[in-house]
Design a protein around this motif. Structure first.
Motif, PDB file in Angstrom:
ATOM      1  N   GLU A  13      96.502  -4.757  81.431  1.00 20.30           N
ATOM      2  CA  GLU A  13      98.004  -4.273  82.006  1.00 20.30           C
ATOM      3  C   GLU A  13      98.638  -3.594  80.893  1.00 20.30           C
ATOM      4  O   GLU A  13      99.334  -2.528  81.323  1.00 20.30           O
ATOM      5  N   ASN A  14      98.267  -3.892  79.615  1.00 26.26           N
ATOM      6  CA  ASN A  14      99.275  -3.413  78.644  1.00 26.26           C
ATOM      7  C   ASN A  14      98.677  -2.763  77.532  1.00 26.26           C
ATOM      8  O   ASN A  14      98.920  -2.616  76.237  1.00 26.26           O
ATOM      9  N   SER A  15      97.241  -1.882  77.923  1.00 30.84           N
ATOM     10  CA  SER A  15      96.595  -1.405  76.563  1.00 30.84           C
ATOM     11  C   SER A  15      95.796  -0.401  77.610  1.00 30.84           C
ATOM     12  O   SER A  15      95.401  -0.453  78.428  1.00 30.84           O
ATOM     13  N   LYS A  16      95.393   0.750  76.640  1.00 31.22           N
ATOM     14  CA  LYS A  16      94.566   1.829  77.089  1.00 31.22           C
ATOM     15  C   LYS A  16      92.969   1.240  77.090  1.00 31.22           C
ATOM     16  O   LYS A  16      92.107   1.898  77.436  1.00 31.22           O
ATOM     17  N   GLN A  17      92.757   0.118  76.252  1.00 34.20           N
ATOM     18  CA  GLN A  17      91.359  -0.251  76.040  1.00 34.20           C
ATOM     19  C   GLN A  17      91.259  -1.656  76.164  1.00 34.20           C
ATOM     20  O   GLN A  17      92.166  -2.323  76.468  1.00 34.20           O
ATOM     21  N   GLY A  18      89.854  -2.403  76.246  1.00 30.46           N
ATOM     22  CA  GLY A  18      89.897  -3.854  76.448  1.00 30.46           C
ATOM     23  C   GLY A  18      89.760  -4.066  77.844  1.00 30.46           C
ATOM     24  O   GLY A  18      89.586  -3.280  78.664  1.00 30.46           O
ATOM     25  N   SER A  19      89.841  -5.200  78.103  1.00 35.32           N
ATOM     26  CA  SER A  19      89.858  -5.591  79.636  1.00 35.32           C
ATOM     27  C   SER A  19      90.746  -7.089  79.922  1.00 35.32           C
ATOM     28  O   SER A  19      91.345  -7.529  78.966  1.00 35.32           O
ATOM     29  N   GLY A  20      90.817  -7.060  81.189  1.00 31.63           N
ATOM     30  CA  GLY A  20      91.826  -8.105  81.549  1.00 31.63           C
ATOM     31  C   GLY A  20      91.149  -9.378  82.269  1.00 31.63           C
ATOM     32  O   GLY A  20      90.092  -9.715  81.948  1.00 31.63           O
ATOM     33  N   GLU A  21      91.630  -9.837  83.172  1.00 32.39           N
ATOM     34  CA  GLU A  21      90.954 -10.954  84.042  1.00 32.39           C
ATOM     35  C   GLU A  21      89.847 -10.539  84.866  1.00 32.39           C
ATOM     36  O   GLU A  21      89.825  -9.459  85.188  1.00 32.39           O
ATOM     37  N   PRO A  22      88.998 -11.395  85.381  1.00 28.33           N
ATOM     38  CA  PRO A  22      87.914 -11.036  86.122  1.00 28.33           C
ATOM     39  C   PRO A  22      88.450 -10.376  87.464  1.00 28.33           C
ATOM     40  O   PRO A  22      89.599 -10.919  87.965  1.00 28.33           O
ATOM     41  N   VAL A  23      87.703  -9.566  87.840  1.00 32.43           N
ATOM     42  CA  VAL A  23      88.094  -8.806  89.250  1.00 32.43           C
ATOM     43  C   VAL A  23      87.783  -9.929  90.494  1.00 32.43           C
ATOM     44  O   VAL A  23      86.888 -10.946  90.346  1.00 32.43           O
ATOM     45  N   GLU A  24      88.023  -9.579  91.649  1.00 31.68           N
ATOM     46  CA  GLU A  24      87.801 -10.599  92.844  1.00 31.68           C
ATOM     47  C   GLU A  24      86.029 -10.189  92.776  1.00 31.68           C
ATOM     48  O   GLU A  24      85.682  -9.442  92.761  1.00 31.68           O
ATOM     49  N   TRP A  25      85.828 -11.599  93.326  1.00 33.39           N
ATOM     50  CA  TRP A  25      84.195 -11.622  93.488  1.00 33.39           C
ATOM     51  C   TRP A  25      83.362 -10.493  94.324  1.00 33.39           C
ATOM     52  O   TRP A  25      82.584 -10.115  94.183  1.00 33.39           O
ATOM     53  N   GLU A  26      84.149 -10.092  95.481  1.00 29.18           N
ATOM     54  CA  GLU A  26      83.580  -9.433  96.279  1.00 29.18           C
ATOM     55  C   GLU A  26      83.544  -7.994  95.523  1.00 29.18           C
ATOM     56  O   GLU A  26      82.495  -7.028  95.936  1.00 29.18           O
ATOM     57  N   LEU A  27      84.611  -7.595  94.809  1.00 24.73           N
ATOM     58  CA  LEU A  27      84.399  -6.454  94.057  1.00 24.73           C
ATOM     59  C   LEU A  27      83.229  -6.558  92.953  1.00 24.73           C
ATOM     60  O   LEU A  27      82.530  -5.236  92.977  1.00 24.73           O
ATOM     61  N   GLY A  28      83.158  -7.481  92.308  1.00 27.75           N
ATOM     62  CA  GLY A  28      82.140  -7.789  91.467  1.00 27.75           C
ATOM     63  C   GLY A  28      80.584  -7.578  92.064  1.00 27.75           C
ATOM     64  O   GLY A  28      79.816  -7.006  91.463  1.00 27.75           O
ATOM     65  N   GLU A  29      80.762  -8.286  93.338  1.00 31.91           N
ATOM     66  CA  GLU A  29      79.497  -8.145  93.884  1.00 31.91           C
ATOM     67  C   GLU A  29      78.997  -6.770  94.281  1.00 31.91           C
ATOM     68  O   GLU A  29      77.752  -6.353  94.324  1.00 31.91           O
ATOM     69  N   LYS A  30      80.025  -5.869  94.658  1.00 32.88           N
ATOM     70  CA  LYS A  30      79.855  -4.651  94.894  1.00 32.88           C
ATOM     71  C   LYS A  30      79.320  -3.805  93.829  1.00 32.88           C
ATOM     72  O   LYS A  30      78.369  -3.231  93.800  1.00 32.88           O
ATOM     73  N   TYR A  31      79.824  -4.191  92.609  1.00 29.91           N
ATOM     74  CA  TYR A  31      79.394  -3.359  91.446  1.00 29.91           C
ATOM     75  C   TYR A  31      78.224  -3.761  90.701  1.00 29.91           C
ATOM     76  O   TYR A  31      77.496  -3.187  90.204  1.00 29.91           O
ATOM     77  N   THR A  32      77.907  -4.901  90.846  1.00 35.12           N
ATOM     78  CA  THR A  32      76.721  -5.516  90.418  1.00 35.12           C
ATOM     79  C   THR A  32      75.556  -4.894  91.289  1.00 35.12           C
ATOM     80  O   THR A  32      74.522  -4.361  90.616  1.00 35.12           O
ATOM     81  N   LYS A  33      75.705  -4.708  92.542  1.00 36.39           N
ATOM     82  CA  LYS A  33      74.683  -4.022  93.490  1.00 36.39           C
ATOM     83  C   LYS A  33      74.626  -2.524  93.191  1.00 36.39           C
ATOM     84  O   LYS A  33      73.268  -2.087  93.210  1.00 36.39           O
ATOM     85  N   SER A  34      75.786  -2.054  93.090  1.00 36.21           N
ATOM     86  CA  SER A  34      75.874  -0.442  92.724  1.00 36.21           C
ATOM     87  C   SER A  34      74.976  -0.239  91.529  1.00 36.21           C
ATOM     88  O   SER A  34      74.248   0.717  91.330  1.00 36.21           O
ATOM     89  N   LEU A  35      75.373  -1.078  90.299  1.00 35.96           N
ATOM     90  CA  LEU A  35      74.700  -0.921  89.253  1.00 35.96           C
ATOM     91  C   LEU A  35      73.202  -0.790  89.187  1.00 35.96           C
ATOM     92  O   LEU A  35      72.417  -0.136  88.584  1.00 35.96           O
ATOM     93  N   MET A  36      72.721  -1.942  89.964  1.00 36.14           N
ATOM     94  CA  MET A  36      71.208  -2.129  90.020  1.00 36.14           C
ATOM     95  C   MET A  36      70.643  -1.017  90.693  1.00 36.14           C
ATOM     96  O   MET A  36      69.315  -0.478  90.364  1.00 36.14           O
ATOM     97  N   GLU A  37      71.274  -0.527  91.802  1.00 38.33           N
ATOM     98  CA  GLU A  37      70.927   0.681  92.436  1.00 38.33           C
ATOM     99  C   GLU A  37      70.791   1.859  91.739  1.00 38.33           C
ATOM    100  O   GLU A  37      69.563   2.743  91.502  1.00 38.33           O
ATOM    101  N   TYR A  38      71.594   2.138  90.684  1.00 38.17           N
ATOM    102  CA  TYR A  38      71.846   3.170  89.946  1.00 38.17           C
ATOM    103  C   TYR A  38      70.685   2.893  88.729  1.00 38.17           C
ATOM    104  O   TYR A  38      70.222   4.017  88.415  1.00 38.17           O
ATOM    105  N   ILE A  39      70.398   1.788  88.155  1.00 37.21           N
ATOM    106  CA  ILE A  39      69.352   1.889  87.260  1.00 37.21           C
ATOM    107  C   ILE A  39      68.040   2.065  88.158  1.00 37.21           C
ATOM    108  O   ILE A  39      67.123   2.596  87.139  1.00 37.21           O
ATOM    109  N   ASP A  40      67.809   1.456  89.090  1.00 40.59           N
ATOM    110  CA  ASP A  40      66.402   1.610  89.775  1.00 40.59           C
ATOM    111  C   ASP A  40      66.148   3.188  89.950  1.00 40.59           C
ATOM    112  O   ASP A  40      65.125   3.627  89.752  1.00 40.59           O
TER     113      ASP A  40
END
Length: 233
Positions: free
Chosen positions: A125-152
Motif C-alpha cells: 500500500e505504501n511503497s513502490k516495491q516489495g509486496s503486501g498480503e496474499p491475494v485472494e486464492w481465486e486470483l492466485g489460482e488464475k496466475y499460477t495457471k497462466s504462468l504454467m501456460e506461459y512457461i509451456d
C-alpha cells in the motif's frame, strides 16, 4: 557438505569454508603479536567487541563457499552484492567471487519457479516495491495457471528452435527468464556473508530472497557460531 532446500525446487549448499571463529580472533590479535590456540571467553568477548565497534577487517579472513540454485529474479538481486562489494561503506574490498551456469554452454532441462495459488502477493500500500498480503486464492489460482501456460509455450518454442538448429545462446530467448532457475558458486568473506544476511533477511526484502538468506544464516552459523551471532541480526 550440507544443503538446505529453498522454495519449490531451489537449494543452498555449503561447499567449503576457510577458517573458524578462531581465525577472526587471531587476525585481530596479530597486531599485538599474539595468537590463540583454542577459543575461550576472552576471544568471544573480542569478537563481540570487533563487531560492536565496526572493526570489520578480521572478519574478512574467514571464507565461505556456497552453491546456490535459485530463480533468476533472486540471483540478480544477489548479484548486486558482488558488484557493490568494493564500494559499500564498511564492506569495502571484501572478498566476493561468483561463477554462474550459462545456457550458452549447457542445454539441461529448464526448471522454473512456479508459486502455488496461495503464494501470490498483493502490491504494498505504501511503497513502490516489495509486496503486501496474499491475494485472494481465486486470483492466485488464475496466475499460477497462466504462468504454467506461459512457461509451456516458451519451452516449446525453445525446443523447436534447438531442433531447427538455432544456437543455444539465441534459442534461450524464448525461455521465460525471471522464474528460471540458475546455479552458481558464491565465495565470500564472513563479513560479506553477514552483510548479505543482515539486509536480505529483513521483512521488507523480497520474500523469495529472504528464504535464501535464512538458509545462508543457518549454514554459516554452523561453521562460525560466535562471529555470526555477533555480526548478523
Amino acid at each position: 557438505m550440507k544443503m538446505i532446500n529453498v522454495l519449490d525446487k531451489g537449494y543452498v549448499r555449503l561447499v567449503d569454508t576457510l577458517g573458524s571463529d578462531l581465525t577472526v580472533v587471531n587476525a585481530a590479535r596479530v597486531s599485538y603479536a599474539k595468537e590463540s590456540l583454542e577459543l575461550d571467553d576472552k576471544d568471544r568477548k573480542l569478537i563481540n567487541f570487533l563487531a560492536r565497534e565496526d572493526h570489520t577487517s578480521p572478519f574478512r579472513h574467514a571464507i565461505l563457499q556456497f552453491e546456490i540454485y535459485a530463480p533468476l529474479m533472486v540471483a540478480r538481486q544477489w548479484w548486486k552484492y558482488i558488484v557493490g562489494s568494493a564500494h559499500q561503506e564498511g564492506v569495502g574490498d571484501s572478498l566476493n567471487a561468483w561463477n554462474e551456469s550459462s545456457r550458452r554452454y549447457i542445454t539441461e532441462e529448464p526448471i522454473f519457479y512456479i508459486p502455488e495459488k496461495n503464494q501470490w502477493r498483493s502490491k504494498p500500500e505504501n511503497s513502490k516495491q516489495g509486496s503486501g498480503e496474499p491475494v485472494e486464492w481465486e486470483l492466485g489460482e488464475k496466475y499460477t495457471k497462466s504462468l504454467m501456460e506461459y512457461i509451456d509455450l516458451g519451452e516449446r518454442l525453445y525446443n523447436e528452435a534447438m531442433e531447427d538448429g538455432v544456437c543455444a545462446e539465441q534459442a534461450r530467448l524464448f525461455l521465460p527468464a525471471y522464474g528460471m532457475y540458475v546455479r552458481w558458486y558464491w565465495t565470500a568473506s564472513l563479513q560479506s556473508v553477514a552483510h548479505f544476511i543482515n539486509q536480505r533477511i529483513q521483512s521488507d526484502a523480497q520474500k523469495e530472497i529472504q528464504e535464501y538468506a535464512k538458509a545462508i544464516l543457518i549454514l554459516a552459523k554452523e561453521s562460525f557460531p560466535v562471529s555470526l551471532e555477533a555480526i548478523s541480526i
